[in-house]
Design a protein around this motif. Sequence first.
Motif, PDB file in Angstrom:
ATOM      1  N   GLU A 155      13.980 -14.412  38.908  1.00  0.00           N
ATOM      2  CA  GLU A 155      14.468 -13.370  37.985  1.00  0.00           C
ATOM      3  C   GLU A 155      15.646 -13.846  37.146  1.00  0.00           C
ATOM      4  O   GLU A 155      15.923 -13.297  36.087  1.00  0.00           O
ATOM      5  N   GLY A 156      16.376 -14.854  37.678  1.00  0.00           N
ATOM      6  CA  GLY A 156      17.585 -15.314  36.994  1.00  0.00           C
ATOM      7  C   GLY A 156      17.420 -16.628  36.266  1.00  0.00           C
ATOM      8  O   GLY A 156      18.405 -17.201  35.791  1.00  0.00           O
ATOM      9  N   VAL A 157      16.193 -17.145  36.173  1.00  0.00           N
ATOM     10  CA  VAL A 157      15.993 -18.480  35.588  1.00  0.00           C
ATOM     11  C   VAL A 157      15.415 -18.392  34.174  1.00  0.00           C
ATOM     12  O   VAL A 157      14.419 -17.709  33.941  1.00  0.00           O
ATOM     13  N   TRP A 158      16.065 -19.078  33.257  1.00  0.00           N
ATOM     14  CA  TRP A 158      15.551 -19.301  31.903  1.00  0.00           C
ATOM     15  C   TRP A 158      15.045 -20.737  31.847  1.00  0.00           C
ATOM     16  O   TRP A 158      15.447 -21.572  32.655  1.00  0.00           O
ATOM     17  N   VAL A 159      14.216 -21.016  30.852  1.00  0.00           N
ATOM     18  CA  VAL A 159      13.697 -22.376  30.680  1.00  0.00           C
ATOM     19  C   VAL A 159      14.116 -22.869  29.289  1.00  0.00           C
ATOM     20  O   VAL A 159      13.888 -22.187  28.287  1.00  0.00           O
ATOM     21  N   ALA A 160      14.728 -24.064  29.238  1.00  0.00           N
ATOM     22  CA  ALA A 160      15.282 -24.582  27.974  1.00  0.00           C
ATOM     23  C   ALA A 160      15.322 -26.110  28.017  1.00  0.00           C
ATOM     24  O   ALA A 160      15.139 -26.706  29.077  1.00  0.00           O
ATOM     25  N   PRO A 161      15.582 -26.750  26.918  1.00  0.00           N
ATOM     26  CA  PRO A 161      15.872 -28.189  26.959  1.00  0.00           C
ATOM     27  C   PRO A 161      17.260 -28.419  27.579  1.00  0.00           C
ATOM     28  O   PRO A 161      18.047 -27.485  27.714  1.00  0.00           O
ATOM     29  N   ASP A 162      17.561 -29.673  27.885  1.00  0.00           N
ATOM     30  CA  ASP A 162      18.869 -30.028  28.434  1.00  0.00           C
ATOM     31  C   ASP A 162      20.000 -29.685  27.480  1.00  0.00           C
ATOM     32  O   ASP A 162      21.105 -29.343  27.892  1.00  0.00           O
ATOM     33  N   CYS A 163      19.741 -29.877  26.190  1.00  0.00           N
ATOM     34  CA  CYS A 163      20.807 -29.768  25.182  1.00  0.00           C
ATOM     35  C   CYS A 163      20.123 -29.531  23.839  1.00  0.00           C
ATOM     36  O   CYS A 163      18.905 -29.319  23.798  1.00  0.00           O
ATOM     37  N   GLY A 164      20.877 -29.582  22.759  1.00  0.00           N
ATOM     38  CA  GLY A 164      20.283 -29.449  21.432  1.00  0.00           C
ATOM     39  C   GLY A 164      19.351 -30.621  21.150  1.00  0.00           C
ATOM     40  O   GLY A 164      19.548 -31.720  21.650  1.00  0.00           O
ATOM     41  N   LEU A 165      18.345 -30.360  20.330  1.00  0.00           N
ATOM     42  CA  LEU A 165      17.324 -31.389  20.052  1.00  0.00           C
ATOM     43  C   LEU A 165      17.575 -32.098  18.714  1.00  0.00           C
ATOM     44  O   LEU A 165      16.694 -32.766  18.186  1.00  0.00           O
ATOM     45  N   ARG A 166      18.789 -31.967  18.180  1.00  0.00           N
ATOM     46  CA  ARG A 166      19.006 -32.423  16.805  1.00  0.00           C
ATOM     47  C   ARG A 166      18.794 -33.919  16.590  1.00  0.00           C
ATOM     48  O   ARG A 166      18.546 -34.337  15.472  1.00  0.00           O
ATOM     49  N   THR A 167      18.902 -34.714  17.663  1.00  0.00           N
ATOM     50  CA  THR A 167      18.748 -36.156  17.459  1.00  0.00           C
ATOM     51  C   THR A 167      17.290 -36.613  17.538  1.00  0.00           C
ATOM     52  O   THR A 167      16.999 -37.793  17.357  1.00  0.00           O
ATOM     53  N   ARG A 168      16.380 -35.732  17.816  1.00  0.00           N
ATOM     54  CA  ARG A 168      14.958 -36.076  17.865  1.00  0.00           C
ATOM     55  C   ARG A 168      14.318 -35.880  16.495  1.00  0.00           C
ATOM     56  O   ARG A 168      14.866 -35.199  15.642  1.00  0.00           O
ATOM     57  N   ARG A 169      13.129 -36.482  16.305  1.00  0.00           N
ATOM     58  CA  ARG A 169      12.384 -36.228  15.075  1.00  0.00           C
ATOM     59  C   ARG A 169      11.803 -34.807  15.145  1.00  0.00           C
ATOM     60  O   ARG A 169      11.571 -34.279  16.233  1.00  0.00           O
ATOM     61  N   ILE A 170      11.549 -34.220  14.003  1.00  0.00           N
ATOM     62  CA  ILE A 170      11.026 -32.845  13.981  1.00  0.00           C
ATOM     63  C   ILE A 170       9.741 -32.727  14.805  1.00  0.00           C
ATOM     64  O   ILE A 170       9.594 -31.809  15.617  1.00  0.00           O
ATOM     65  N   GLU A 171       8.821 -33.706  14.633  1.00  0.00           N
ATOM     66  CA  GLU A 171       7.532 -33.630  15.347  1.00  0.00           C
ATOM     67  C   GLU A 171       7.748 -33.727  16.856  1.00  0.00           C
ATOM     68  O   GLU A 171       7.064 -33.036  17.632  1.00  0.00           O
ATOM     69  N   ASP A 172       8.659 -34.621  17.284  1.00  0.00           N
ATOM     70  CA  ASP A 172       8.900 -34.783  18.725  1.00  0.00           C
ATOM     71  C   ASP A 172       9.563 -33.539  19.319  1.00  0.00           C
ATOM     72  O   ASP A 172       9.215 -33.094  20.422  1.00  0.00           O
ATOM     73  N   ALA A 173      10.523 -32.981  18.568  1.00  0.00           N
ATOM     74  CA  ALA A 173      11.199 -31.771  19.061  1.00  0.00           C
ATOM     75  C   ALA A 173      10.186 -30.635  19.199  1.00  0.00           C
ATOM     76  O   ALA A 173      10.184 -29.903  20.192  1.00  0.00           O
ATOM     77  N   THR A 174       9.321 -30.511  18.212  1.00  0.00           N
ATOM     78  CA  THR A 174       8.310 -29.445  18.245  1.00  0.00           C
ATOM     79  C   THR A 174       7.381 -29.640  19.434  1.00  0.00           C
ATOM     80  O   THR A 174       7.064 -28.694  20.165  1.00  0.00           O
ATOM     81  N   GLU A 175       6.953 -30.889  19.631  1.00  0.00           N
ATOM     82  CA  GLU A 175       6.040 -31.189  20.739  1.00  0.00           C
ATOM     83  C   GLU A 175       6.719 -30.912  22.091  1.00  0.00           C
ATOM     84  O   GLU A 175       6.115 -30.376  23.020  1.00  0.00           O
ATOM     85  N   LYS A 176       7.992 -31.280  22.183  1.00  0.00           N
ATOM     86  CA  LYS A 176       8.724 -31.046  23.430  1.00  0.00           C
ATOM     87  C   LYS A 176       8.846 -29.541  23.720  1.00  0.00           C
ATOM     88  O   LYS A 176       8.675 -29.101  24.858  1.00  0.00           O
ATOM     89  N   LEU A 177       9.127 -28.761  22.678  1.00  0.00           N
ATOM     90  CA  LEU A 177       9.238 -27.314  22.882  1.00  0.00           C
ATOM     91  C   LEU A 177       7.879 -26.719  23.260  1.00  0.00           C
ATOM     92  O   LEU A 177       7.790 -25.788  24.061  1.00  0.00           O
ATOM     93  N   LYS A 178       6.825 -27.316  22.683  1.00  0.00           N
ATOM     94  CA  LYS A 178       5.473 -26.823  22.981  1.00  0.00           C
ATOM     95  C   LYS A 178       5.134 -27.018  24.460  1.00  0.00           C
ATOM     96  O   LYS A 178       4.653 -26.098  25.133  1.00  0.00           O
ATOM     97  N   VAL A 179       5.396 -28.211  24.991  1.00  0.00           N
ATOM     98  CA  VAL A 179       5.085 -28.437  26.411  1.00  0.00           C
ATOM     99  C   VAL A 179       6.038 -27.633  27.306  1.00  0.00           C
ATOM    100  O   VAL A 179       5.657 -27.184  28.384  1.00  0.00           O
ATOM    101  N   MET A 180       7.260 -27.408  26.807  1.00  0.00           N
ATOM    102  CA  MET A 180       8.200 -26.596  27.586  1.00  0.00           C
ATOM    103  C   MET A 180       7.664 -25.168  27.747  1.00  0.00           C
ATOM    104  O   MET A 180       7.665 -24.612  28.859  1.00  0.00           O
ATOM    105  N   VAL A 181       7.186 -24.593  26.644  1.00  0.00           N
ATOM    106  CA  VAL A 181       6.645 -23.226  26.700  1.00  0.00           C
ATOM    107  C   VAL A 181       5.399 -23.192  27.601  1.00  0.00           C
ATOM    108  O   VAL A 181       5.228 -22.273  28.412  1.00  0.00           O
TER     109      VAL A 181
END
Length: 339
Positions: A296-322
């Motif tokens: 009930e108390g857990v959220w799911v997120a990346p470790d930190c901001g994704l600004r240093t990744r390429r747009i495609e990689d960040a999108t793909e990472k968020l996709k597998v995270m979801v």
Amino acid sequence: MNRAVLSRLGIALPLLPTTSVGSLPKPPELLAARSRYTTGAVSRREIDSLAEEATVFWLREQEALGLDVLVDGEMYRADPVGFFAEELDGMALGGLVRVYGNRYYRKPIITGPVRWEQPVTVGWWRFAQGHTAKPVKAALTGPYTLMDWSFDEYYGDRRAACLALAHELRNEVEALVAAGARIIQIDEPALSARADELALVRESLGIMTGGLDAYWIVHTCYGAFDTVYPGMLTLPVHSFSLALAHAAVDWIAHFGAAPFTADLCAGVIDVHASTVESVDAVRHRVEHTLPLVPAEGVWVAPDCGLRTRRIEDATEKLKVMVAGAALARAQQERGGSGI
Ligand SMILES: [Zn+2]
């Protein structure tokens, strides 16, 4: 989860809700314009307009990916501390300093009494929230990190500098709450810089959050956490956003030693690696936290901001995270730990 706080604020979230930490990669045209802006070749109006376009792009992407709480992606910030240093009176940018690997930032200098003159993130938060029906999390860098990552040529005392910053940044969070922000994240990557200053971190966050009705998250992503755990649980926030994927610290072992009593925004995506995690790896990282922190108390997120990744990689990472969060959620809803 402090779900009572969220529901009082009118926010209903699924089990294991997903979010980003804050920054997302900037499109090449915005990066190019930003570097021309520093030489005066591009107007502020032009980069703001490109930043607005990029913000809308990321809002649409986050909606399409199915994230539950969105971020504005920080398209308007060069880096997390320099932006605030430039916006606060009494601070200026100094020379380049190396922070992580080959990443550099311009270390701010406190040159006089710090003063908040006008909102610095509120317009961007309002812009983002105006473009989506999903809740947009507000985020700003906290006073302790701004103090720790700056040269102080004025106060001559870490506590005085930190508390002055906290009192000034209080104006920013008050303006965010007045604008309608209900989830506010304070980024304190320096949180564990000095274990003997945890009381100062607590006092400064108390100045920021006291008496303001919002769901408060503190984000921190590296450091000597063994020196501040479990004391950090007394910080006046509802949730901790922590890097679990890349961590040099075995958080889970610490949670075993002293119960984790706050909500946990579990970092399950390594933002320093371009390799995209598998859905199963994400699911396992989420499930790894569940015996120690109630689902009930857990959220799911990346470790930190994704600004240093390429747009495609960040999108793909968020996709597998979801997708990984969805698998863990389905397992929980079936009533099993899945481990
Ligand atoms: Zn971080």
